[in-house]
Motif scaffolding. Structure first.
Motif, PDB file in Angstrom:
ATOM      1  N   VAL A 129      15.831   1.570  -2.696  1.00 51.93           N
ATOM      2  CA  VAL A 129      14.624   1.784  -1.891  1.00 51.93           C
ATOM      3  C   VAL A 129      13.779   2.914  -2.482  1.00 51.93           C
ATOM      4  O   VAL A 129      12.543   2.829  -2.529  1.00 51.93           O
ATOM      5  CB  VAL A 129      14.998   2.091  -0.430  1.00 51.93           C
ATOM      6  CG1 VAL A 129      13.781   2.557   0.363  1.00 51.93           C
ATOM      7  CG2 VAL A 129      15.605   0.863   0.225  1.00 51.93           C
ATOM      8  N   TYR A 130      14.455   3.965  -2.951  1.00 52.58           N
ATOM      9  CA  TYR A 130      13.728   5.080  -3.553  1.00 52.58           C
ATOM     10  C   TYR A 130      12.989   4.629  -4.819  1.00 52.58           C
ATOM     11  O   TYR A 130      11.792   4.922  -4.998  1.00 52.58           O
ATOM     12  CB  TYR A 130      14.710   6.210  -3.891  1.00 52.58           C
ATOM     13  CG  TYR A 130      14.095   7.350  -4.669  1.00 52.58           C
ATOM     14  CD1 TYR A 130      13.203   8.225  -4.067  1.00 52.58           C
ATOM     15  CD2 TYR A 130      14.404   7.539  -6.019  1.00 52.58           C
ATOM     16  CE1 TYR A 130      12.627   9.268  -4.776  1.00 52.58           C
ATOM     17  CE2 TYR A 130      13.829   8.577  -6.738  1.00 52.58           C
ATOM     18  CZ  TYR A 130      12.945   9.440  -6.111  1.00 52.58           C
ATOM     19  OH  TYR A 130      12.376  10.455  -6.834  1.00 52.58           O
ATOM     20  N   ASN A 131      13.687   3.898  -5.678  1.00 53.04           N
ATOM     21  CA  ASN A 131      13.063   3.414  -6.912  1.00 53.04           C
ATOM     22  C   ASN A 131      11.947   2.421  -6.623  1.00 53.04           C
ATOM     23  O   ASN A 131      10.932   2.382  -7.327  1.00 53.04           O
ATOM     24  CB  ASN A 131      14.118   2.759  -7.813  1.00 53.04           C
ATOM     25  CG  ASN A 131      15.114   3.758  -8.374  1.00 53.04           C
ATOM     26  OD1 ASN A 131      14.805   4.932  -8.521  1.00 53.04           O
ATOM     27  ND2 ASN A 131      16.302   3.302  -8.680  1.00 53.04           N
ATOM     28  N   LEU A 132      12.140   1.619  -5.581  1.00 54.57           N
ATOM     29  CA  LEU A 132      11.116   0.636  -5.219  1.00 54.57           C
ATOM     30  C   LEU A 132       9.850   1.326  -4.738  1.00 54.57           C
ATOM     31  O   LEU A 132       8.733   0.892  -5.051  1.00 54.57           O
ATOM     32  CB  LEU A 132      11.663  -0.290  -4.128  1.00 54.57           C
ATOM     33  CG  LEU A 132      10.830  -1.528  -3.801  1.00 54.57           C
ATOM     34  CD1 LEU A 132      10.738  -2.436  -5.014  1.00 54.57           C
ATOM     35  CD2 LEU A 132      11.450  -2.283  -2.628  1.00 54.57           C
ATOM     36  N   SER A 133      10.003   2.416  -3.999  1.00 52.12           N
ATOM     37  CA  SER A 133       8.823   3.141  -3.521  1.00 52.12           C
ATOM     38  C   SER A 133       8.064   3.774  -4.687  1.00 52.12           C
ATOM     39  O   SER A 133       6.828   3.783  -4.707  1.00 52.12           O
ATOM     40  CB  SER A 133       9.241   4.217  -2.516  1.00 52.12           C
ATOM     41  OG  SER A 133      10.062   5.196  -3.129  1.00 52.12           O
ATOM     42  N   ARG A 134       8.801   4.296  -5.669  1.00 54.23           N
ATOM     43  CA  ARG A 134       8.156   4.858  -6.862  1.00 54.23           C
ATOM     44  C   ARG A 134       7.453   3.767  -7.658  1.00 54.23           C
ATOM     45  O   ARG A 134       6.325   3.941  -8.130  1.00 54.23           O
ATOM     46  CB  ARG A 134       9.190   5.544  -7.741  1.00 54.23           C
ATOM     47  CG  ARG A 134       9.773   6.816  -7.150  1.00 54.23           C
ATOM     48  CD  ARG A 134      10.799   7.423  -8.080  1.00 54.23           C
ATOM     49  NE  ARG A 134      10.226   7.717  -9.387  1.00 54.23           N
ATOM     50  CZ  ARG A 134      10.937   8.052 -10.461  1.00 54.23           C
ATOM     51  NH1 ARG A 134      12.251   8.124 -10.369  1.00 54.23           N
ATOM     52  NH2 ARG A 134      10.344   8.313 -11.597  1.00 54.23           N
ATOM     53  N   MET A 135       8.110   2.644  -7.806  1.00 52.29           N
ATOM     54  CA  MET A 135       7.540   1.524  -8.547  1.00 52.29           C
ATOM     55  C   MET A 135       6.290   0.997  -7.853  1.00 52.29           C
ATOM     56  O   MET A 135       5.297   0.662  -8.507  1.00 52.29           O
ATOM     57  CB  MET A 135       8.595   0.413  -8.647  1.00 52.29           C
ATOM     58  CG  MET A 135       8.155  -0.831  -9.387  1.00 52.29           C
ATOM     59  SD  MET A 135       9.508  -2.045  -9.403  1.00 52.29           S
ATOM     60  CE  MET A 135       8.636  -3.461 -10.104  1.00 52.29           C
ATOM     61  N   ARG A 136       6.315   0.973  -6.526  1.00 48.98           N
ATOM     62  CA  ARG A 136       5.178   0.467  -5.758  1.00 48.98           C
ATOM     63  C   ARG A 136       3.956   1.352  -5.956  1.00 48.98           C
ATOM     64  O   ARG A 136       2.834   0.856  -6.093  1.00 48.98           O
ATOM     65  CB  ARG A 136       5.569   0.405  -4.281  1.00 48.98           C
ATOM     66  CG  ARG A 136       4.486  -0.162  -3.371  1.00 48.98           C
ATOM     67  CD  ARG A 136       5.050  -0.393  -1.979  1.00 48.98           C
ATOM     68  NE  ARG A 136       5.610   0.839  -1.423  1.00 48.98           N
ATOM     69  CZ  ARG A 136       6.607   0.859  -0.555  1.00 48.98           C
ATOM     70  NH1 ARG A 136       7.195  -0.245  -0.157  1.00 48.98           N
ATOM     71  NH2 ARG A 136       7.044   2.021  -0.064  1.00 48.98           N
ATOM     72  N   GLU A 137       4.156   2.650  -5.984  1.00 48.09           N
ATOM     73  CA  GLU A 137       3.036   3.577  -6.172  1.00 48.09           C
ATOM     74  C   GLU A 137       2.350   3.368  -7.520  1.00 48.09           C
ATOM     75  O   GLU A 137       1.125   3.393  -7.617  1.00 48.09           O
ATOM     76  CB  GLU A 137       3.530   5.018  -6.053  1.00 48.09           C
ATOM     77  CG  GLU A 137       3.951   5.412  -4.638  1.00 48.09           C
ATOM     78  CD  GLU A 137       4.501   6.823  -4.581  1.00 48.09           C
ATOM     79  OE1 GLU A 137       4.472   7.499  -5.628  1.00 48.09           O
ATOM     80  OE2 GLU A 137       4.960   7.251  -3.505  1.00 48.09           O
ATOM     81  N   SER A 138       3.147   3.179  -8.560  1.00 49.51           N
ATOM     82  CA  SER A 138       2.577   3.041  -9.902  1.00 49.51           C
ATOM     83  C   SER A 138       2.075   1.637 -10.189  1.00 49.51           C
ATOM     84  O   SER A 138       1.239   1.438 -11.069  1.00 49.51           O
ATOM     85  CB  SER A 138       3.623   3.429 -10.954  1.00 49.51           C
ATOM     86  OG  SER A 138       4.730   2.535 -10.916  1.00 49.51           O
ATOM     87  N   ALA A 139       2.574   0.635  -9.440  1.00 49.64           N
ATOM     88  CA  ALA A 139       2.277  -0.757  -9.776  1.00 49.64           C
ATOM     89  C   ALA A 139       1.178  -1.374  -8.917  1.00 49.64           C
ATOM     90  O   ALA A 139       0.659  -2.437  -9.271  1.00 49.64           O
ATOM     91  CB  ALA A 139       3.543  -1.591  -9.643  1.00 49.64           C
ATOM     92  N   THR A 140       0.824  -0.739  -7.819  1.00 50.63           N
ATOM     93  CA  THR A 140      -0.102  -1.362  -6.867  1.00 50.63           C
ATOM     94  C   THR A 140      -1.394  -1.837  -7.521  1.00 50.63           C
ATOM     95  O   THR A 140      -1.787  -3.004  -7.397  1.00 50.63           O
ATOM     96  CB  THR A 140      -0.432  -0.379  -5.723  1.00 50.63           C
ATOM     97  OG1 THR A 140       0.779  -0.022  -5.054  1.00 50.63           O
ATOM     98  CG2 THR A 140      -1.400  -1.003  -4.734  1.00 50.63           C
TER      99      THR A 140
END
Length: 266
Positions: A148-159
């Motif tokens: 979940v932590y990695n997904l939140s980081r990925m979401r911020e950079s990938a949006t």
């Protein structure tokens, strides 16, 4: 004479590594030249095919992440025939950013799906000792938390990138696969607490019993904070653990009272 012999021996030993280094350099030059020749051949002979792939990547637009996965697999399979993918594609107007974003989304989704499946299908083996079984469940929870932590980081950079490249990202949102991750953690907590409750029935009191209760409550609280609550079945398992903890506490007090009475009588 001593100086001469020393000089001769030194010069004799240096010839071996010098010759070896020369052979290595020659081999590297030849191999490198062969590799560059193979890249040049791919550029000349696979140009039409690569331009076809470029159009496929540029026109790719998806509404479901499940459709991105087979597309990326197909693309990687086709590119695997090139002798050096990066070197060959550099010679063309390859949409590298979009291709990399598609790969990132597909691999991230597959890893997420695999983890949820692993945790959801976990079965606690009652034949396994309690300690290793609880550690295994703790390790699975840590995987979910990191995910979940990695997904939140990925979401911020990938949006922004995903929107530009028309890559679906609903699966990355809290209402998407994250909800399944949290549900998997709740089911894991239920299995953890049931194992602790079962073990309490076999433990004969003392520090070991107290440590088990503390472990169970800590794990339950950790999951409760992570998932934002429990479902009915998991709440029932927590109440069972709570009742057993109270019962153990009462038994412990009674035993202490008996010991105290015996000591005062004596």
């Amino acid at each position: 004479m001593r100086r001469d012999s020393r000089r001769d021996s030194t010069s004799g030993n240096s010839e071996v590594p010098a010759n070896a280094n020369a052979r290595d350099m020659i081999g590297e030059i030849e191999n490198r030249s062969t590799h560059l020749l193979a890249i040049k051949t791919d550029v000349e002979t696979q140009g039409e095919f690569i331009r076809f792939l470029i159009k496929e990547v540029e026109s790719a637009a998806f509404t479901d992440i499940e459709d991105v996965v087979p597309f990326v697999k197909w693309l990687d399979d086709e590119l695997s025939y090139l002798v050096d993918e990066r070197a060959v594609l550099k010679q063309f107007d390859w949409p590298e950013q979009k291709a990399d974003a598609l790969r990132e989304a597909a691999f991230g989704y597959c890893d997420l799906k695999k983890l949820v499946s692993e945790v959801s299908s976990f079965r606690d083996d009652p034949r396994q000792p309690c300690g290793p079984a609880l550690k295994k469940m703790q390790a699975l929870l840590e995987k979910l938390e990191h995910c979940v932590y990695n997904l939140s980081r990925m979401r911020e950079s990938a949006t922004k990138r995903y929107k530009v490249f028309q890559i679906p990202m609903h699966w990355m949102l809290d209402t998407g696969y994250v909800s399944q991750i949290k549900l998997a953690s709740v089911n894991l907590a239920m299995k953890y607490m049931k194992r602790v409750s079962a073990e309490l029935e076999t433990v004969g009191g003392g520090p070991e019993e107290e440590e088990l209760i503390v472990q169970g409550v800590r794990f339950a609280f950790r999951v409760h904070q992570f998932a934002g609550g429990f479902d009915v079945e998991t709440m029932r398992a927590f109440q069972e653990l709570r009742d057993k903890a109270r019962s153990c506490h009462v038994q412990c007090q009674n035993q202490q009272h008996k010991i105290f009475c015996r000591s005062t009588t004596c």
